[in-house]
Design a protein around this motif. Structure first.
Motif, PDB file in Angstrom:
ATOM      1  N   MET A 124      40.112  32.494  40.725  1.00  0.00           N
ATOM      2  CA  MET A 124      38.790  31.903  40.896  1.00  0.00           C
ATOM      3  C   MET A 124      38.424  31.566  42.340  1.00  0.00           C
ATOM      4  SD  MET A 124      38.270  29.556  37.461  1.00  0.00           S
ATOM      5  CE  MET A 124      36.646  28.986  37.976  1.00  0.00           C
ATOM      6  N   PRO A 125      39.326  31.009  43.145  1.00  0.00           N
ATOM      7  CA  PRO A 125      38.965  30.761  44.539  1.00  0.00           C
ATOM      8  C   PRO A 125      38.570  32.034  45.287  1.00  0.00           C
ATOM      9  CG  PRO A 125      40.910  29.502  43.970  1.00  0.00           C
ATOM     10  CD  PRO A 125      40.641  30.429  42.824  1.00  0.00           C
ATOM     11  N   TYR A 126      39.164  33.156  44.914  1.00  0.00           N
ATOM     12  CA  TYR A 126      38.797  34.436  45.536  1.00  0.00           C
ATOM     13  C   TYR A 126      37.408  34.879  45.083  1.00  0.00           C
ATOM     14  CZ  TYR A 126      43.502  34.903  47.343  1.00  0.00           C
ATOM     15  OH  TYR A 126      44.665  34.689  48.046  1.00  0.00           O
ATOM     16  N   LEU A 127      37.139  34.745  43.790  1.00  0.00           N
ATOM     17  CA  LEU A 127      35.848  35.154  43.255  1.00  0.00           C
ATOM     18  C   LEU A 127      34.728  34.262  43.777  1.00  0.00           C
ATOM     19  CD1 LEU A 127      36.950  35.903  39.574  1.00  0.00           C
ATOM     20  CD2 LEU A 127      36.683  37.521  41.454  1.00  0.00           C
ATOM     21  N   MET A 128      35.049  32.998  44.039  1.00  0.00           N
ATOM     22  CA  MET A 128      34.061  32.094  44.638  1.00  0.00           C
ATOM     23  C   MET A 128      33.831  32.429  46.107  1.00  0.00           C
ATOM     24  SD  MET A 128      35.116  28.434  42.922  1.00  0.00           S
ATOM     25  CE  MET A 128      33.739  27.578  43.709  1.00  0.00           C
ATOM     26  N   THR A 129      34.902  32.735  46.807  1.00  0.00           N
ATOM     27  CA  THR A 129      34.789  33.089  48.224  1.00  0.00           C
ATOM     28  C   THR A 129      33.945  34.343  48.410  1.00  0.00           C
ATOM     29  OG1 THR A 129      36.933  32.050  48.740  1.00  0.00           O
ATOM     30  CG2 THR A 129      36.110  33.694  50.298  1.00  0.00           C
ATOM     31  N   LEU A 130      34.085  35.284  47.480  1.00  0.00           N
ATOM     32  CA  LEU A 130      33.292  36.514  47.512  1.00  0.00           C
ATOM     33  C   LEU A 130      31.858  36.295  47.031  1.00  0.00           C
ATOM     34  CD1 LEU A 130      35.861  39.078  46.060  1.00  0.00           C
ATOM     35  CD2 LEU A 130      35.004  39.032  48.420  1.00  0.00           C
ATOM     36  N   GLY A 131      31.633  35.230  46.283  1.00  0.00           N
ATOM     37  CA  GLY A 131      30.317  34.992  45.694  1.00  0.00           C
ATOM     38  C   GLY A 131      30.137  35.696  44.366  1.00  0.00           C
ATOM     39  N   THR A 132      31.206  36.299  43.853  1.00  0.00           N
ATOM     40  CA  THR A 132      31.149  37.087  42.620  1.00  0.00           C
ATOM     41  C   THR A 132      30.734  36.254  41.411  1.00  0.00           C
ATOM     42  OG1 THR A 132      32.915  38.498  43.478  1.00  0.00           O
ATOM     43  CG2 THR A 132      32.491  38.611  41.107  1.00  0.00           C
ATOM     44  N   LEU A 368      43.905  40.344  42.635  1.00  0.00           N
ATOM     45  CA  LEU A 368      42.729  41.040  43.147  1.00  0.00           C
ATOM     46  C   LEU A 368      42.721  42.500  42.707  1.00  0.00           C
ATOM     47  CD1 LEU A 368      42.453  39.557  46.754  1.00  0.00           C
ATOM     48  CD2 LEU A 368      40.997  39.063  44.780  1.00  0.00           C
ATOM     49  N   THR A 369      43.890  43.116  42.686  1.00  0.00           N
ATOM     50  CA  THR A 369      43.999  44.512  42.244  1.00  0.00           C
ATOM     51  C   THR A 369      43.586  44.632  40.777  1.00  0.00           C
ATOM     52  OG1 THR A 369      45.806  44.903  43.819  1.00  0.00           O
ATOM     53  CG2 THR A 369      45.542  46.504  42.047  1.00  0.00           C
ATOM     54  N   GLU A 370      43.996  43.682  39.959  1.00  0.00           N
ATOM     55  CA  GLU A 370      43.603  43.691  38.544  1.00  0.00           C
ATOM     56  C   GLU A 370      42.104  43.428  38.377  1.00  0.00           C
ATOM     57  OE1 GLU A 370      45.314  43.958  35.255  1.00  0.00           O
ATOM     58  OE2 GLU A 370      46.419  45.248  36.621  1.00  0.00           O
ATOM     59  N   ASN A 371      41.543  42.604  39.240  1.00  0.00           N
ATOM     60  CA  ASN A 371      40.095  42.380  39.184  1.00  0.00           C
ATOM     61  C   ASN A 371      39.330  43.642  39.564  1.00  0.00           C
ATOM     62  OD1 ASN A 371      38.644  39.507  38.770  1.00  0.00           O
ATOM     63  ND2 ASN A 371      40.816  39.204  39.279  1.00  0.00           N
ATOM     64  N   ASN A 380      36.316  48.863  46.924  1.00  0.00           N
ATOM     65  CA  ASN A 380      36.500  48.918  48.375  1.00  0.00           C
ATOM     66  C   ASN A 380      36.702  47.538  49.005  1.00  0.00           C
ATOM     67  OD1 ASN A 380      33.951  47.854  48.143  1.00  0.00           O
ATOM     68  ND2 ASN A 380      32.942  49.354  49.472  1.00  0.00           N
ATOM     69  N   THR A 381      36.954  46.520  48.190  1.00  0.00           N
ATOM     70  CA  THR A 381      37.209  45.177  48.713  1.00  0.00           C
ATOM     71  C   THR A 381      38.435  45.188  49.619  1.00  0.00           C
ATOM     72  OG1 THR A 381      36.292  44.153  46.710  1.00  0.00           O
ATOM     73  CG2 THR A 381      37.708  42.777  48.100  1.00  0.00           C
ATOM     74  N   ASP A 382      38.324  44.596  50.792  1.00  0.00           N
ATOM     75  CA  ASP A 382      39.462  44.497  51.713  1.00  0.00           C
ATOM     76  C   ASP A 382      40.345  43.358  51.213  1.00  0.00           C
ATOM     77  OD1 ASP A 382      41.274  44.195  53.787  1.00  0.00           O
ATOM     78  OD2 ASP A 382      39.777  44.531  55.372  1.00  0.00           O
ATOM     79  N   THR A 383      41.214  43.689  50.285  1.00  0.00           N
ATOM     80  CA  THR A 383      42.002  42.654  49.608  1.00  0.00           C
ATOM     81  C   THR A 383      42.979  41.949  50.539  1.00  0.00           C
ATOM     82  OG1 THR A 383      43.521  44.399  48.850  1.00  0.00           O
ATOM     83  CG2 THR A 383      41.795  43.686  47.322  1.00  0.00           C
ATOM     84  N   ASP A 388      44.450  36.884  53.236  1.00  0.00           N
ATOM     85  CA  ASP A 388      44.760  36.156  54.462  1.00  0.00           C
ATOM     86  C   ASP A 388      43.761  35.033  54.719  1.00  0.00           C
ATOM     87  OD1 ASP A 388      46.989  37.690  54.994  1.00  0.00           O
ATOM     88  OD2 ASP A 388      45.956  39.059  56.364  1.00  0.00           O
ATOM     89  N   GLN A 389      42.535  35.219  54.251  1.00  0.00           N
ATOM     90  CA  GLN A 389      41.489  34.212  54.440  1.00  0.00           C
ATOM     91  C   GLN A 389      41.657  33.032  53.485  1.00  0.00           C
ATOM     92  OE1 GLN A 389      37.510  35.751  53.860  1.00  0.00           O
ATOM     93  NE2 GLN A 389      36.592  33.713  53.711  1.00  0.00           N
ATOM     94  N   VAL A 390      41.997  33.310  52.234  1.00  0.00           N
ATOM     95  CA  VAL A 390      42.015  32.279  51.196  1.00  0.00           C
ATOM     96  C   VAL A 390      43.378  31.616  51.037  1.00  0.00           C
ATOM     97  CG1 VAL A 390      41.674  31.858  48.718  1.00  0.00           C
ATOM     98  CG2 VAL A 390      40.120  33.386  49.963  1.00  0.00           C
TER      99      VAL A 390
END
Length: 444
Positions: A124-132, A368-371, A380-383, A388-390
């Motif tokens: 979820m923190p990744y999906l929020m960071t992306l705005g997804t 992220l790969t599973e998402n 093409n998301t730079d996973t 590294d950001q989150v």
């Protein structure tokens, strides 16, 4: 995403209505902050800050949790006065009605009536960071720690007990096909699209040849509503954390096919995450919170503390669940409900042992790969850049050293290496593309 009517899932009183899960699962309503209960417990144990506590920028923080056993470190840190011990004397720990509510309150932040951080599904923190999952609004988040490994389960309705569905979902393929041909609307439930439970049940179904996007409907339901919906026949299976799988068995309304550690041994699960802007503004306060959570994880790990931990979290102000529905699986004793049992199981929930608290970047890369696999985020998301950001494993190490964790117990690498799943599939974090290509059922 498909919208579901209230008639398709029952609405019960309590933390949240199951019907609202579908609304919140597909939208980002800012009214969600009304669906929480607040407990200010930072001073419960009347603990004075230790002499070498961080010089915190603020003593106040609001943290959220869902009524799941793996939220115990946040609750214990509050109840035992550990937040106060490290200078955070005004920490509010607030129960969230569902994961969408957690998301919405993190989006608001405490300044807007929401929360600063939470016990949360790792993706979820990744999906929020992306705005997804925040209607395109990017809400930068940091993962500060993993709260636990293992400890979830996939449960199935009593209807399928004669098929002996367990680690292999293969027997469901034919059964689902027959039911679907007869016109039945088949639903399996998880707690949030793209979250850990969603990924576990999708992996398990796909490994047995069941396409989770075409053979069944995979729907979101808040954890406390899982058992109620299974009781009235609204679903065929669900994946959720404890104590809800054990409660289903105790009420004889279904059984556990497998605990998720059988799917992937010592898999990562929940995270302790905070808004990035809060951490950036209050780095010492964030470190203090993390120190308290780590110490609580160590306490929760000890066998001699399990009974007390369960007696605390089962209280009405926290889970509002009978202790008997929590204690055995917290100890690693699994009654599957179909005659199988395990004692002190190797796949039990871990809070600290075997680096359970350390947030390996390689694990976040798998999520992220599973998402990507299921079409939640672009291929093409730079996973690597996103991880590294989150992922702030650097802050985890700082806090761990500050509470005296020996260097030998602090991982030297951000990767745990190649991971092997129950069906023999391997995930090499050095080559996630190869893993994705090897999977037969997928969107990407």
């Amino acid at each position: 995403m498909t919208k579901f009517t209230r008639r398709q899932f029952i609405i019960t009183t309590g933390a949240a209505a199951a019907g609202s899960a579908f609304v919140h699962g597909c939208s980002s309503s800012n009214t969600a902050s009304n669906n929480t209960s607040t407990t200010n417990t930072s001073s419960t144990a009347n603990v004075s800050p230790v002499a070498d506590a961080p010089k915190v920028e603020t003593t106040t923080a609001k943290l959220g949790f869902i009524a799941l056993t793996d939220s115990a470190p946040l609750i214990i840190a509050a109840e035992k006065g550990l937040f106060a011990k490290y200078g955070m004397t005004d920490v509010k720990v607030e129960k969230q009605a569902s994961w969408p509510v957690t998301r919405d309150n993190l989006t608001l932040g405490s300044g807007g009536g929401g929360i600063d951080g939470a016990h949360i599904l790792t993706p979820m923190p990744y999906l929020m960071t992306l705005g997804t999952i925040t209607e395109g609004k990017k809400v930068p988040m940091y993962i500060l720690a993993r709260l636990n490994t293992n400890g979830q389960a996939i449960s199935v309705a009593e209807t399928y007990k004669e098929l002996k569905v367990a680690k292999e979902s293969t027997p469901l393929k034919e059964a689902f096909a027959k039911s679907k041909a007869a016109g039945k609307d088949l639903k399996v439930a998880m707690t949030f699209p793209g979250g850990t439970h969603d990924l576990w049940i999708r992996y398990w179904l796909a490994a047995g040849g069941v396409n989770p996007d075409s053979d069944v409907s995979v729907v979101p339901v808040p954890p406390p509503q899982m058992v109620a919906n299974m009781k009235v026949g609204n679903m065929e299976a669900f994946c959720v954390g404890e104590p809800w799988n054990a409660q289903l068995v105790n009420q004889k309304r279904g059984y556990t096919a497998l605990v998720t550690g059988e799917l992937w041994n010592d898999h990562p699960e929940k995270a302790f995450a905070m808004r990035a802007d809060w951490v950036d503004k209050n780095p010492n306060a964030a470190k203090a919170l993390l120190m308290a959570v780590q110490e609580a994880q160590q306490w929760c790990e000890k066998v001699e503390n399990k009974e007390e931990m369960v007696n605390i979290v089962s209280q009405q102000k926290w889970f509002r669940v009978p202790a008997k529905d929590i204690i055995e699986r917290a100890k690693g004793n699994i009654d599957y409900g179909d005659g199988r049992t395990e004692e002190n199981y190797a796949h039990k929930m871990k809070f600290w042992a075997d680096n359970a608290s350390y947030p390996y970047k390689s694990h976040d890369l798998w999520f992220l790969t599973e998402n990507i696999r299921w079409g939640y985020i672009p291929a093409n998301t730079d996973t690597k850049k996103l991880v590294d950001q989150v992922n702030r494993e650097d802050l985890w190490k700082e806090a761990a050293k500050a509470i005296g964790v020996p260097d030998a117990e602090i991982p030297k690498s951000t990767s745990r290496g190649v991971e092997t799943f129950f069906d023999g599939v391997k995930f090499d974090p050095a080559n996630p593309e190869a893993y994705l290509k090897s999977l037969k059922i997928k969107k990407a």
